[in-house]
Structure formats: C-alpha cells, structure tokens
Design a protein around this motif. Structure first.
Motif, PDB file in Angstrom:
ATOM      1  N   MET A   1       0.838  -1.201   0.000  1.00  0.00           N
ATOM      2  CA  MET A   1       0.000   0.000   0.000  1.00  0.00           C
ATOM      3  C   MET A   1       0.878   1.259   0.000  1.00  0.00           C
ATOM      4  O   MET A   1       1.908   1.308   0.637  1.00  0.00           O
ATOM      5  N   ASN A   3       1.674   5.139   1.042  1.00  0.00           N
ATOM      6  CA  ASN A   3       1.332   5.995   2.160  1.00  0.00           C
ATOM      7  C   ASN A   3       0.544   7.171   1.645  1.00  0.00           C
ATOM      8  O   ASN A   3       0.490   7.414   0.466  1.00  0.00           O
ATOM      9  N   GLU A   4      -0.034   7.926   2.551  1.00  0.00           N
ATOM     10  CA  GLU A   4      -0.700   9.151   2.130  1.00  0.00           C
ATOM     11  C   GLU A   4       0.254   9.953   1.275  1.00  0.00           C
ATOM     12  O   GLU A   4       1.423  10.095   1.601  1.00  0.00           O
ATOM     13  N   ALA A  20      -4.255  -0.059  -4.019  1.00  0.00           N
ATOM     14  CA  ALA A  20      -4.925  -0.882  -3.015  1.00  0.00           C
ATOM     15  C   ALA A  20      -4.632  -2.355  -3.224  1.00  0.00           C
ATOM     16  O   ALA A  20      -5.513  -3.196  -3.191  1.00  0.00           O
ATOM     17  N   LYS A 112      -9.141  -1.652   4.780  1.00  0.00           N
ATOM     18  CA  LYS A 112      -8.492  -0.578   4.023  1.00  0.00           C
ATOM     19  C   LYS A 112      -9.528   0.447   3.564  1.00  0.00           C
ATOM     20  O   LYS A 112     -10.681   0.091   3.313  1.00  0.00           O
ATOM     21  N   ASP A 150      -5.539   4.749   2.971  1.00  0.00           N
ATOM     22  CA  ASP A 150      -4.406   4.106   2.298  1.00  0.00           C
ATOM     23  C   ASP A 150      -3.930   4.930   1.113  1.00  0.00           C
ATOM     24  O   ASP A 150      -2.736   4.938   0.804  1.00  0.00           O
TER      25      ASP A 150
END
Ligand SMILES: NC(=O)c1ccc[n+]([C@@H]2O[C@H](COP(=O)([O-])OP(=O)(O)OC[C@H]3O[C@@H](n4cnc5c(N)ncnc54)[C@H](O)[C@@H]3O)[C@@H](O)[C@H]2O)c1
Ligand SMILES: [Zn+2]
Length: 346
Positions: A1, A3-4, A20, A112, A150
C-alpha cells in the motif's frame, strides 16, 4: 500500500486500484445522492474496473454524520460478506470521508480505505490526516478514531458541479492554512480574491502540503497538529449550535470563518497578534465569507458546546491562536469571560 501522498494524484493518471494491492474481499463504494449523481459517472469513466464495486449510499449532509448512517454502512458490508481484505472507497465530501473512514476503522477491527474527495473542503483538508468520526448528541465529531486512508486521490474536475457556497466553505480551511503557516500563501489568496479561478491547482496543492506536513509529524494530535484547530474551538461550537437549532444549518467552513474572526480577536488580546494583522484578517474574512447570525441569547449554549470540545483539559478552554499572519501557537487557555466578549464583538 502507498502511504498518504502529498501531491495531487489525478484519477486519470493512476489506475485506482493500483494503490490498493491486497484487496481480495470485495470493493465497496460509499457515496451520497449528490456524489452518486455528479461524481460517480466521472469516476467510472476513468476507472471502469469500479463498475463491479458494491455501492453503499447514505443521505448527504452533516445531519447524517450519525451512528444511524454507520449502522446502514456496516449492515451493507455485512450483507455482502465484506471481510478484512475488503476495501471501502469514500467518494464524497468531508462527511463521506469522515464517516467512511470511521466505519472502515472499526469494521472487523479495520479494513483498508481510500478517500476520493469531491468538495474543495475535503480535497484540501478532510480527506487527509486520518481523523475520522461522527457527530453524537449534537456534538461535532464526538465519536471517532485516527486511521489514515491508504491513498487519497484528488481530482479537481469534481469541483465543476460543486455549488459556489460549498466552494467558499472549503476556502475557509484554505484561509486557515495560510493564516497558521504561510504568510506568502495568504498574500497569494488575497491576490486571487480567495477564488480558484486562476490558481486553483496551486492553491489545492499548497493547502494539501501544509495540512500533510503538519499531520505527518504529529498524527495523533499530541501537540503541533493542534495548530490546525485555529478557528475551530469557537467555530465548532457555533456549527453545533446551528445544527441543533437552524432549519438550514450553516456550513462547516462558514462556521470556521466566524470562528477565525473571534479567535483572531482573542489572538490580539492574549497572543500578541499585531493590530494591523487583526484588521487585515477581519477585513478579508468578512468580505469573503457570509456572516453568521449570532443572537446574544445563543451565547450561553455556544459556550456549553465549547466546554464539551474534545480539545479541552480540566474544564479550561484550549485555543490555538495567531502570533501573526502565517504563525500560530498552540495551547493558550482562555478565560470564559474573554471568549464571551469575542463572541459578542463578532
Ligand atoms: N477529518 C478531518 O480532518 C476534517 C477536516 C475538516 C472538516 N471535516 C469535516 O468535513 C465535513 C464537511 O465537509 P464538506 O464541506 O465536504 O461537506 P459535505 O461532505 O456535506 O459536502 C457538501 C455537499 O456537497 C455535496 N457534494 C459533494 N461533492 C459534490 C460535487 N462534486 N458536486 C456536487 N455536489 C457535491 C454533498 O452531497 C453535500 O451535499 C464536516 O463534517 C467537518 O467536520 C473533517
Ligand atoms: Zn475544519
């Protein structure tokens, strides 16, 4: 995944589900009637793989940021056998991002979630930083969790269908970002008359950068993240009051604009905000944002909402105030009388 991510990730640049990986338990798309009508077609055009996603719809608006909406979301997830590997995609404004993030954070101890913000306010603020939540017993965001999305996809195209009043509401958070962190940014906003007409993407990017720089360093709001609360201690109380009593409640950003004026007044009294800066803030905020009607009889109840605010410790009312334009400082404790005075002056 992933990160922001700090920069705008446009939907058409990245296949949605690449962010995702590991999703095998089904994809769910949370929306309201407005984002279903205006935003879902745009999303499906750029990400046709989402046609298979199960749609969960709740009614729009702050009055539906409630546990009843959560019940509906959890019931739909359960009905479709969502499991720990499922993904919830929030397509909507701050209400959808807040409630969807909250539901995802506790369903089967956490699944998620992706935010696809569709209002200016959610693009620059609510979709980022991992605060999730719902209102409870008329109190804003009383129940909630911290859970970072996510991925966040920001597609300014969605703003084409957003009513002007909602754009302006988002502009209040934009103004807040400039006031707490960046004087040059405040100057740009003045030059642009607080509109997105010429520098829309630059403004969206700058605000995202300010918000995520702050939340990355203090994700759980132990200290410095509190600077994002400027305008919100009084603003949230005004908003809660309006949600409780008004037939057509004011918007989050409208309440925050009023809160910023009141808290700028407090800043000039207790934090040394220069008079020149105070005048400038009052001038621009009053020129740009619609005034909020505050009857004197409302003040005691607004004060009560303030003492319920999560940000308070031991009955004292905690504020983030401005030292000057572009510089905020956390943890000022203000006297109730002084706050009442600021509300009356407003
Ligand atoms: N979690 C955080 O860090 C954070 C930060 C700021 C605000 N918030 C929360 O965000 C909420 C406010 O968010 P908001 O201002 O986005 O309100 P909202 O989610 O209620 O959206 C505003 C309205 O616009 C409609 N809409 C959304 N996108 C549209 C589009 N593209 N075209 C047409 N209509 C559209 C919605 O259906 C709704 O009616 C508040 O509950 C506030 O507490 C959270
Ligand atoms: Zn806000």
């Amino acid at each position: 995944m992933r990160n922001e991510t700090v920069n705008i990730i446009k939907l058409n640049l990245i296949p949605l589900l690449r962010g995702a990986r590991g999703v095998s338990g089904g994809v769910f798309l949370l929306l309201d009637e407005n984002t279903r009508k205006h935003c879902l077609p745009v999303l499906l055009k750029t990400s046709p793989e989402l046609k298979k996603a199960k749609i969960i719809q709740i009614a729009s608006g702050e009055k539906n940021k409630t546990i009843e909406s959560c019940n509906h979301i959890w019931a739909e997830l359960t009905k479709s056998n969502a499991d720990r590997n499922s993904l919830l995609i929030n397509l909507g404004g701050g209400v959808i991002c807040d409630i969807g993030g909250f539901c995802a954070s506790v369903y089967k101890r956490g699944i998620k979630h992706i935010n696809i913000p569709t209002t200016l306010l959610s693009m620059v603020d609510a979709a980022w930083g991992g605060k999730t939540g719902i209102d409870f017993q008329d109190i804003k965001n009383l129940i909630g969790t911290f859970k970072k999305p996510d991925v966040v996809f920001v597609e300014p195209k969605f703003l084409k269908t957003l009513p002007d009043r909602q754009i302006l509401s988002g502009m209040a958070e934009v103004a807040k970002h400039a006031l707490i962190a960046d004087k040059k940014y405040w100057k740009l906003l003045k030059e642009e008359n607080f509109t997105l007409k010429r520098s829309g993407e630059k403004i969206i990017n700058k605000s995202i950068e300010i918000k995520t720089n702050i939340t990355r360093k203090d994700p759980l709001e132990k200290s410095q993240r509190k600077i994002l609360n400027f305008g919100h201690t009084i603003g949230h109380a005004i908003e809660s009051y309006s949600n409780k009593y008004d037939k057509d409640p004011i918007l989050h950003g409208e309440a925050i604009a009023a809160g910023m004026i009141c808290e700028a007044l407090l800043s000039s009294i207790v934090a040394g905000l220069p008079q020149k800066d105070l005048n400038e803030i009052i001038y621009w905020i009053s020129a740009v944002f619609p005034p909020v009607k505050l009857n004197e009889e409302a003040i005691p109840e607004i004060m009560k909402f303030m003492t319920n605010d999560k940000k308070n410790k031991e009955g004292k009312i905690n504020f983030t105030l401005l030292k000057r334009i572009g510089k905020a400082e956390i943890d000022y404790e203000c006297d109730v009388k002084l706050i009442e005075k600021a509300l009356k002056t407003y």
